[in-house]
Design an enzyme around this catalytic site. Structure first.
Site, PDB file in Angstrom:
ATOM      1  CE  LYS A 107      -2.933  51.603  63.251  1.00  0.00           C
ATOM      2  NZ  LYS A 107      -1.490  51.890  63.039  1.00  0.00           N
ATOM      3  CE1 TYR A 125     -14.822  34.811  91.050  1.00  0.00           C
ATOM      4  CE2 TYR A 125     -14.917  36.590  89.432  1.00  0.00           C
ATOM      5  CZ  TYR A 125     -15.297  35.323  89.856  1.00  0.00           C
ATOM      6  OH  TYR A 125     -16.151  34.581  89.088  1.00  0.00           O
TER       7      TYR A 125
HETATM    8  C1  LIG Z   1      -1.265  53.264  63.238  1.00  0.00           C
HETATM    9  C2  LIG Z   1      -0.461  54.006  62.229  1.00  0.00           C
HETATM   10  C3  LIG Z   1      -0.733  55.347  61.956  1.00  0.00           C
HETATM   11  C4  LIG Z   1      -1.686  56.170  62.790  1.00  0.00           C
HETATM   12  O1  LIG Z   1      -1.066  56.460  64.017  1.00  0.00           O
HETATM   13  P1  LIG Z   1      -1.761  57.342  65.182  1.00  0.00           P
HETATM   14  O2  LIG Z   1      -0.710  57.454  66.214  1.00  0.00           O
HETATM   15  O3  LIG Z   1      -2.927  56.548  65.642  1.00  0.00           O
HETATM   16  O4  LIG Z   1      -2.169  58.632  64.579  1.00  0.00           O
HETATM   17  C5  LIG Z   1      -0.061  55.943  60.896  1.00  0.00           C
HETATM   18  N1  LIG Z   1       0.865  55.248  60.180  1.00  0.00           N
HETATM   19  C6  LIG Z   1       1.171  53.963  60.451  1.00  0.00           C
HETATM   20  C7  LIG Z   1       2.202  53.284  59.631  1.00  0.00           C
HETATM   21  C8  LIG Z   1       0.530  53.313  61.488  1.00  0.00           C
HETATM   22  O5  LIG Z   1       0.855  52.042  61.774  1.00  0.00           O
END
Ligand SMILES: *Cc1c(COP(=O)(O)O)cnc(C)c1O
Length: 376
Positions: free
Chosen positions: A49, A263
């Site tokens: 993702k 800044y």
């Molecule tokens: C993001 C996510 C994962 C992966 O999680 P990590 O902690 O990055 O390994 C797995 N399952 C779901 C439902 C997620 O939202």
């Protein structure tokens, strides 16, 4: 090929200010290492993702497919469509792409591109069964996190009518092995899985894999561990580093009268100090909270960030670095070169996930290949 930007010889490296190097061989190795930790009956998927946590899903996915990964997870339908395209370059035909957020609006991208929705509510279940009952779907049950998924009673109401290809749930506290939520959620999920004994089940992301085989079920869904983040906060990181970020020095200033930097004039400098101004800032995902707290490396020397981080510029104190090294055109690393992702994220007051996914499109990107070392 090395990870050191100073050694870059690739002729196609553009005249960019920031360079993001992604080690695809390390991603492949991390996936294999997580897979090898799993119980024998458990498969290993991969979560891509948010463009593979900012590192480029189109480059990461084919590498994982060649390693033998066939179950991919994204958050949104559009990401699934792009991933299907990226995976079309591989010969693998048995690839499944799950969309964790489920159908968002139209069902048509799922049908057209063969994406598998994760259905998270009774309404989504009803819609899918009404319009696409013959197509595969996954079902998420909430086991205590109260985020996405059917509540226990909602699941019980549909359990006799559904035949998902995967049943899943997500752990809220897997990065804290002693947290009582872990056992509670596992027990709750086991009861749900027992209602559909023929359906493969999936509970664990990266950290959950390290909780032990009773958390593995049939399929694991690691994300951050693939990209080098530590699934075991506070312990040694079992994963290989994946992302390096280096910023080009634009200018080096020698301070000859007492003054201030940046800044807000928040940092004082004294005569004799040398400051390097580099081409990168919070617009590149180097958070403003790193000002006065983060660190870089120049030729192996630690160099502190001084003053505030600007949109496109950061100042480093390079007083301790030999002058020949601290010159315009040289590179200061802010990730890699011994700078740990979780540590740098911690200095910014955040976590590895947020730091990685925030890295901007402005970087020149260089991929160290998994299959053909030596090529650019
Ligand atoms: C993001 C996510 C994962 C992966 O999680 P990590 O902690 O990055 O390994 C797995 N399952 C779901 C439902 C997620 O939202």
């Amino acid at each position: 090929m090395t990870n050191d930007p100073a050694d870059l010889t690739c002729s196609d490296l553009p005249a960019a200010g920031g360079l993001l190097t992604v080690d695809l061989s390390a991603i492949a190795a991390n996936w294999a290492a997580l897979r090898d930790r799993l119980a024998p009956r458990t498969g290993c998927g991969a979560v891509l993702k948010a463009d593979a946590y900012g590192l480029g899903a189109d480059r990461v996915a084919p590498v994982l497919a060649r390693q033998g990964c066939s179950d991919f997870f994204v958050a949104m339908p559009d990401e699934g469509v792009a991933l299907r395209q990226a995976l079309s370059v591989t010969a693998a035909s048995d690839i499944r792409i799950f969309v964790l957020s489920g159908p968002v609006g139209s069902l048509s991208p799922f049908i057209t591109h063969g994406l598998i929705p994760v259905l998270n509510s009774p309404q989504q279940v009803a819609d899918w069964l009404a319009h696409a009952a013959d197509k595969p779907y996954a079902l998420q049950v909430d086991s205590g996190m109260n985020r996405l998924g059917l509540a226990e009673a909602e699941f019980a109401a549909v359990a006799d009518k559904v035949s998902p290809c995967l049943l899943l749930s997500h752990l809220a506290c897997a990065d804290d092995p002693l947290h009582p939520m872990n056992t509670r959620q596992r027990t709750s999920f086991q009861a749900v899985a027992d209602r559909l004994p023929k359906t493969p089940a999936s509970l664990s992301a990266s950290s959950g894999i390290f909780l032990g085989p009773e958390y593995h079920f049939d399929l694991a869904r690691p994300g951050i561990g693939l990209y080098g983040g530590n699934p075991l906060p506070g312990q040694a990181n079992p994963m290989q580093a994946v992302a390096s970020v280096a910023l080009r020095i634009l200018q080096v200033r020698r301070i000859d009268t007492p003054g201030v930097v940046g800044y807000g004039a928040t940092h004082a400098v004294t005569p004799g100090a040398r400051l390097a101004t580099v081409a990168g800032g919070y617009a590149d995902g180097l958070l403003r909270s790193l000002g006065g707290r983060g660190q870089g490396r120049l030729g192996g020397y630690p160099v502190p960030i001084v003053g505030r981080v600007s949109m496109d510029l950061i100042s480093f104190d390079v007083s301790s670095v030999p002058e020949a090294l601290a010159q315009p055109g040289q590179w200061i690393s802010v990730l890699g070169e011994g700078l740990d992702l979780d540590q740098q994220a911690g200095a910014a007051g955040t976590i590895s996930y947020e730091l990685l996914t925030g890295l901007s499109r402005r970087y020149a990107r260089r991929y160290i290949p998994a299959a053909h070392p030596g090529a650019c």
